[in-house]
Design a protein around this motif. Structure first.
Motif, short mmCIF file in Angstrom:
data_model
loop_
_atom_site.label_atom_id
_atom_site.label_comp_id
_atom_site.label_asym_id
_atom_site.label_seq_id
_atom_site.Cartn_x
_atom_site.Cartn_y
_atom_site.Cartn_z
N THR A 141 63.26 48.38 16.33
CA THR A 141 62.51 47.47 17.21
C THR A 141 61.19 48.10 17.67
OG1 THR A 141 63.46 48.36 19.23
CG2 THR A 141 64.66 46.54 18.19
N PRO A 142 60.21 47.26 17.99
CA PRO A 142 58.94 47.78 18.52
C PRO A 142 59.13 48.45 19.88
CG PRO A 142 58.78 45.42 18.05
CD PRO A 142 60.18 45.81 17.80
N GLU A 143 60.14 48.00 20.64
CA GLU A 143 60.39 48.60 21.96
C GLU A 143 60.70 50.09 21.79
OE1 GLU A 143 62.02 45.69 21.06
OE2 GLU A 143 60.55 44.48 22.15
N LEU A 144 61.47 50.39 20.74
CA LEU A 144 61.83 51.78 20.48
C LEU A 144 60.60 52.56 20.02
CD1 LEU A 144 64.28 53.59 20.62
CD2 LEU A 144 64.84 52.97 18.27
N ARG A 145 59.82 51.95 19.14
CA ARG A 145 58.63 52.65 18.62
C ARG A 145 57.66 53.03 19.73
NH1 ARG A 145 54.74 49.66 14.36
NH2 ARG A 145 54.59 48.25 16.13
N ARG A 146 57.61 52.21 20.79
CA ARG A 146 56.67 52.50 21.89
C ARG A 146 56.90 53.87 22.51
NH1 ARG A 146 55.15 47.33 25.48
NH2 ARG A 146 54.00 46.26 23.84
N PHE A 147 58.17 54.31 22.48
CA PHE A 147 58.47 55.63 23.06
C PHE A 147 57.83 56.75 22.24
CE2 PHE A 147 62.05 53.12 24.77
CZ PHE A 147 61.84 53.34 26.12
N GLN A 148 57.40 56.44 21.03
CA GLN A 148 56.76 57.46 20.19
C GLN A 148 55.28 57.64 20.56
OE1 GLN A 148 57.28 57.37 15.80
NE2 GLN A 148 55.07 57.66 15.67
N TYR A 149 54.67 56.60 21.06
CA TYR A 149 53.22 56.63 21.30
C TYR A 149 52.83 57.61 22.40
CZ TYR A 149 53.18 52.10 18.83
OH TYR A 149 53.33 51.10 17.93
N TYR A 150 51.58 58.05 22.32
CA TYR A 150 50.98 58.76 23.45
C TYR A 150 49.79 57.94 23.94
CZ TYR A 150 48.54 61.89 26.45
OH TYR A 150 47.92 62.40 27.56
N VAL A 151 49.81 57.58 25.20
CA VAL A 151 48.73 56.77 25.75
C VAL A 151 48.24 57.41 27.04
CG1 VAL A 151 48.08 54.51 26.66
CG2 VAL A 151 49.72 54.66 24.77
N ASN A 152 46.92 57.62 27.14
CA ASN A 152 46.34 58.19 28.35
C ASN A 152 45.15 57.34 28.81
OD1 ASN A 152 45.12 59.66 30.34
ND2 ASN A 152 45.15 61.60 29.26
N PRO A 153 45.39 56.51 29.83
CA PRO A 153 44.31 55.63 30.28
C PRO A 153 43.26 56.34 31.12
CG PRO A 153 46.40 55.10 31.39
CD PRO A 153 46.63 56.32 30.57
N HIS A 154 43.54 57.60 31.51
CA HIS A 154 42.65 58.28 32.46
C HIS A 154 41.70 59.27 31.82
CE1 HIS A 154 45.42 56.58 35.31
NE2 HIS A 154 46.41 57.28 34.78
N TRP A 155 41.77 59.45 30.51
CA TRP A 155 40.97 60.52 29.89
C TRP A 155 39.48 60.28 30.10
CZ3 TRP A 155 39.13 61.15 24.28
CH2 TRP A 155 38.67 62.48 24.08
#
Ligand SMILES: *Cc1c(COP(=O)(O)O)cnc(C)c1O
Length: 583
Positions: free
Chosen positions: A380-394
């Motif tokens: 599922t895409p929900e599971l894949r999201r845990f793989q991502y790295y996202v940093n909105p503050h950089w």
């Protein structure tokens, strides 16, 4: 009259007051202290119990014995005379490795600083040719096919397709999909095609990574974060078969995840499911199975793992890095039911099993795509999201990336996409497809390559069982990898490996039990008969004149023969890594 007559008296009252005030609190503190103590005691006792249950009594006793003996031997090695000996031996081993890897002599030209004037392409190609000849005696030793795995096709036409696609997308970078939209599309399509092969559900999704190791490391990161978010697990644990790839230990070491290594059945080579079940505890996040595993090419009972995972709400990762474009084609190639005796059967392994939540598949192995490509798939895409790295503050802007790398080689994605489009699945149902006559051409279609590679592997396994009585085949390998152990008291499997080295073969070794391993590729298919003839000779050589001097024997023999063996082997392996960077 004031009751405060002296400074001392002035202190008494507030102190008494404080005591009165703090008295009950101190009692409470005591209670809190003991509560904390018992809490920690319970936590550690629970962990120790889980560990003991997962490891088993016998193995735990052995572990303790090993720890103690290692400690004693280490003390012994601290003696100055011993230390001198160890240093000398390690120095020798280091020199040995260096002599093998690094060219020496006055004629070797070393390029250690940038040239002032840039060189021409002709010069570059001539220099490469010279290096190949100098270092191997020919231009590319892999050409003869005398190696296990490592090079998976070697077809000239395919190489042309890869380099042409690479050339076109040479400077591309999927980190910037707005600049390279075609690369984005190709990556998404590679994932879609591989998902289809593995019967991904409608919700199935994935990411292209740099290789099997990155795919596995990303899966571990995914389940670690999933466990934290969904189950509140802060000290995650995974359960892997002893035959699982080292990438699981590597990833777990990076992420500080505890690994329970479960033995495999010595006859079937599949992970012991009862033992897996015993290792499950409230900190468990993931069960791992391979289809197929690297050491002996066996397949774990993925259906069994899937059921366990559904029962305990865990993830199941199936490592198909090696099975890649072989195992999904066994069924359509008519090979999944094994031979007429029912040997070499393949059991279910893909997303059709409801508990399977992720699968890794190396396009750069039997997909014949350029090295540096693999696919990690999720249910599922929900599971894949845990793989991502996202940093909105950089400071550099919102940063979002799917896997370890930031910038990535779009050229490799283009190469993989081109190869997959070019090969396709077509199956030529003629005996010609099964004959292995053309050493460097490849027959069209993954079905054809699956068929010729797997039939060649089975031919090797059958021939060894039938005509080399000193050896036996480990397990019942359904696909493209086969390993041989010795059942003859005078034949050491590693001696056989060393005797094969003398005959120009680059085979891998398996420990526990000692065995040699062969991953059959397009390059091995035409040299099956040579392999079998050489193997027969090698067994005789190992039997008649055991030397005990070969690399396999030396390196792995050491690992078993002493309490600090593995540590020494580790030292040598580290020296090996150092040597790789010696210009
Ligand atoms: C090769 C392999 C991997 C790791 O793949 P790399 O591409 O070498 O990083 C993982 N699992 C198995 C079973 C493999 O054979």
């Amino acid at each position: 009259m004031s009751s405060i007559s002296s400074p001392r008296a002035a202190l008494v009252l507030p102190l008494a007051y404080a005591k009165e005030l703090l008295g009950p609190l101190a009692g409470k503190l005591d209670i809190a202290k003991s509560a904390l103590f018992y809490y920690l005691l319970v936590i550690y006792a629970r962990k120790a119990y889980w560990h003991l249950r997962a490891r088993g009594i016998t193995a735990s006793v052995k572990d303790v014995y090993l720890l103690v003996s290692q400690f004693v031997v280490r003390l012994f090695l601290r003696l100055p005379s011993m230390q001198r000996k160890v240093t000398t031996e390690m120095g020798k081993a280091r020199l040995d490795i260096e002599n093998k890897l690094v060219p020496k002599g006055p004629n070797v030209v070393r390029h250690l600083t940038l040239p002032e004037d840039g060189k021409s392409l002709d010069w570059i190609l001539a220099e490469m040719e010279k290096m190949d000849i100098e270092l191997t005696g020919q231009s590319g030793i892999w050409n003869e096919g005398k190696l296990s795995g490592a090079v998976y096709h070697g077809g000239e036409e395919l190489q042309k397709i890869i380099t042409t696609a690479y050339d076109r997308y040479c400077v591309s970078n999927p980190l910037h999909p707005d600049v390279f939209p075609a690369v984005r599309k190709m990556e998404a399509e590679i994932v879609a095609m591989v998902l289809k092969l593995y019967n991904g559900p409608d919700t199935g999704c994935g990411v292209v990574t740099s290789g099997g190791t990155e795919s596995i490391i990303m899966a571990l990161k995914t389940y670690r974060d999933w466990g934290r978010k969904v189950k509140g697990i802060t000290e995650p644990e995974i359960i892997i078969p002893a035959s699982a790839h080292a990438a699981f230990d590597k990833g777990a070491a990076y992420f500080n995840i505890k690994v329970h290594v479960i033995p495999v059945n010595s006859y079937t080579r599949k992970v012991d499911l009862k033992h897996v079940k015993r290792a499950i505890n409230p900190n468990s996040i993931l069960l791992v199975g391979s289809c197929i595993n690297y050491p002996d090419g066996a397949q774990d009972d993925i259906a069994g793992l899937s059921e366990l995972a559904l029962k305990y709400n865990l993830g199941v990762h199936v490592d198909c890095c090696l099975g890649s474009f072989i195992v999904p084609f066994l069924e359509p190639a008519g090979l999944s039911n094994g031979d007429e005796r029912g040997k070499y059967k393949l059991a279910p392994f893909d997303f059709r099993l409801k508990g399977v939540t992720s699968i890794s598949c190396d396009t750069h192995k039997y997909g014949f795509a350029p090295k540096g490509t693999s696919v990690i798939m999720y249910r599922t895409p929900e599971l894949r999201r845990f793989q991502y790295y996202v940093n909105p503050h950089w400071t550099g802007g919102v940063y979002a990336s799917p896997s370890i790398s930031g910038s990535r080689p779009g050229a490799l994605i283009a190469g993989a996409w081109a190869v997959m489009q070019h090969i396709g699945t077509k199956y030529v149902a003629s005996p010609v497809a099964v004959q292995f006559t053309d050493p460097h051409g490849y027959e069209r279609g993954y079905l054809d390559s699956c068929r010729s590679i797997v039939l060649a592997t089975r031919r090797i396994a059958d021939a060894v069982s039938a005509s080399i009585p000193e050896l036996y085949v480990l397990g019942d390998p359904p696909a493209s990898v086969v390993a041989f152990g010795s059942k003859h008291p005078q034949v050491d499997a590693f001696e056989v490996g060393d005797a094969m080295s003398k005959r120009g073969w680059h085979l891998a070794s398996v420990t526990n039990p000692k065995a040699i391993h062969l991953a059959v590729t397009r390059l091995t298919v035409p040299v099956v008969d040579t392999f079998l003839a050489d193997l027969k000779d090698a067994v005789q050589e190992a039997k008649l004149a055991p030397s005990g001097k070969g690399t396999m024997v030396a390196l792995y023999g050491l690992g078993e023969s002493s309490a600090v063996g593995p540590e020494m082997v580790g030292e040598i392996a580290t020296a090996f890594l150092d040597t790789l960077y010696k210009a």
